[in-house]
Design a protein around this motif. Structure first.
Motif, mmCIF file in Angstrom:
data_model
loop_
_atom_site.group_PDB
_atom_site.id
_atom_site.type_symbol
_atom_site.label_atom_id
_atom_site.label_comp_id
_atom_site.label_asym_id
_atom_site.label_seq_id
_atom_site.Cartn_x
_atom_site.Cartn_y
_atom_site.Cartn_z
ATOM 1 N N LEU A 272 32.944 17.335 55.603
ATOM 2 C CA LEU A 272 31.866 18.534 56.076
ATOM 3 C C LEU A 272 32.909 19.720 55.970
ATOM 4 N N TYR A 273 34.211 19.409 56.503
ATOM 5 C CA TYR A 273 35.147 20.757 56.464
ATOM 6 C C TYR A 273 35.584 21.266 55.078
ATOM 7 N N GLU A 274 35.396 20.197 54.148
ATOM 8 C CA GLU A 274 35.910 20.533 52.734
ATOM 9 C C GLU A 274 34.521 21.299 52.175
ATOM 10 N N ILE A 275 33.589 20.918 52.416
ATOM 11 C CA ILE A 275 32.017 21.558 51.786
ATOM 12 C C ILE A 275 31.988 23.079 52.547
ATOM 13 N N VAL A 276 32.043 23.085 53.971
ATOM 14 C CA VAL A 276 31.841 24.216 54.640
ATOM 15 C C VAL A 276 32.964 25.300 54.109
ATOM 16 N N ASN A 277 34.094 24.770 54.347
ATOM 17 C CA ASN A 277 35.353 25.560 54.048
ATOM 18 C C ASN A 277 35.457 26.248 52.685
#
Length: 331
Positions: A272-277
């Motif tokens: 999720l962090y990879e997608i959002v960031n």
């Protein structure tokens, strides 16, 4: 604007098929006319052969063929006049045997320079909407069909306003987001209990944005995390996996539905962090739909996610009575 490779291949295939059908229809019409007036076939063959020789000769010499073609046109004036008369005798206009492309901008090439022509963009938008329609009711879930009647007008003690007042604001934000996507884009977090309209308004946005030709991926968070996990651990070596991941990370608008219903692992947190960031850095838009509050999301996925949601997303709360239950109660 980013194009989804899978959708563009479908659009291109349909574009090419339609062009071939038009060309075949023209050839049939041409043969029907030639059968009635064989002299027209002879004239067209002579004009075409002569023009081809002049163009090839000019190109071989490195010169512009247009002046030579103009001379040919003047020199073959008698043939052209005879052709016009033969067509008139059959009741046809002078240009009846001239193939006219459906798109005058690109001549049915589908591109102008290195960019997709507007005609190809229309095909892309249609295929994009067809793809979304497999999972969403784009016709039934639109801004035009959204109803405020399901939202109570009694003020909520927690929020200080009624569900109706809140939804009027949420609706306006979502509609403006969709209509102005080309200029602004941005990110939305839609949160609240099930049955309050989060998926409905997300579908309305998806329909509007995709109709404008932008690439939209609408999927559940659990399925997206599953595809990213497959890539990381090499569970699927096929091209479809890489294509799915590329679509998730590079589409113009990614809509993740049901965030928080999946099993939360360290991998899911990092995914999720990879997608959002990544999408923030590349200025690609995201809409997150969840039953969890921003505070609950921060606890579940980490402070970094919480910080980015608070700082980079417009947060829209949904509250009131479950509309699905209300519909069932009212028959």
């Amino acid at each position: 604007m980013s194009y989804d490779g899978k959708i563009m291949r479908r659009a291109s295939a349909r574009f090419d098929a339609d062009r071939r059908r038009r060309e075949e229809a023209f050839r049939r019409r041409q043969e029907q006319v030639y059968a009635r007036a064989p002299r027209l076939r002879e004239i067209d063959a002579e004009l075409t052969a002569t023009m081809s020789r002049i163009i090839v000769s000019a190109l071989r010499k490195g010169s512009d063929p247009r002046p030579a073609v103009a001379v040919l046109r003047d020199g073959n004036l008698s043939l052209q006049q005879e052709r016009v008369q033969l067509l008139a005798d059959l009741g046809f206009s002078p240009d009846y045997l001239e193939y006219k492309p459906a798109c005058p901008l690109c001549g049915d090439a589908g591109t102008k320079g290195e960019a997709a022509c507007v005609c190809m963009k229309r095909y892309y938008a249609e295929e994009q909407q067809a793809e979304l329609s497999r999972t969403l009711d784009l016709a039934g879930q639109s801004f035009d069909t959204f109803s405020m009647d399901w939202y109570d007008q009694t003020p909520d003690p927690v929020y200080g306003i009624s569900p109706r007042e809140n939804m009027e604001t949420v609706y306006e934000v979502c509609a403006n987001y969709a209509h102005a996507f080309k200029k602004h884009g941005g990110n939305l977090l839609l949160y609240g209990k099930p049955g309050l309209g989060k998926t409905f308004l997300s579908a309305a946005i998806a329909g509007e944005v995709s109709a404008a030709g932008f690439s939209v991926v609408y999927d559940t968070a659990s399925h997206v995390f599953s595809r990213l996990e497959d890539r990381k651990f090499g569970r699927d070596e096929g091209e479809s996996l890489e294509e799915d991941v590329e679509r998730i990370m590079r589409c113009d608008l990614l809509i993740l539905d049901d965030l928080g219903t999946e099993m939360t692992t360290s991998f899911v947190q990092s995914a999720l962090y990879e997608i959002v960031n990544t999408r923030l850095l590349e200025r690609r838009s995201v809409i997150l739909n969840t039953n969890l509050s921003p505070e609950e999301l921060a606890r579940r996925y980490g402070a970094q996610i919480g910080s980015r949601l608070e700082g980079e997303y417009q947060i829209l709360p949904f509250f009131g009575r479950d509309i699905r239950r209300l519909k069932k109660e009212r028959g």
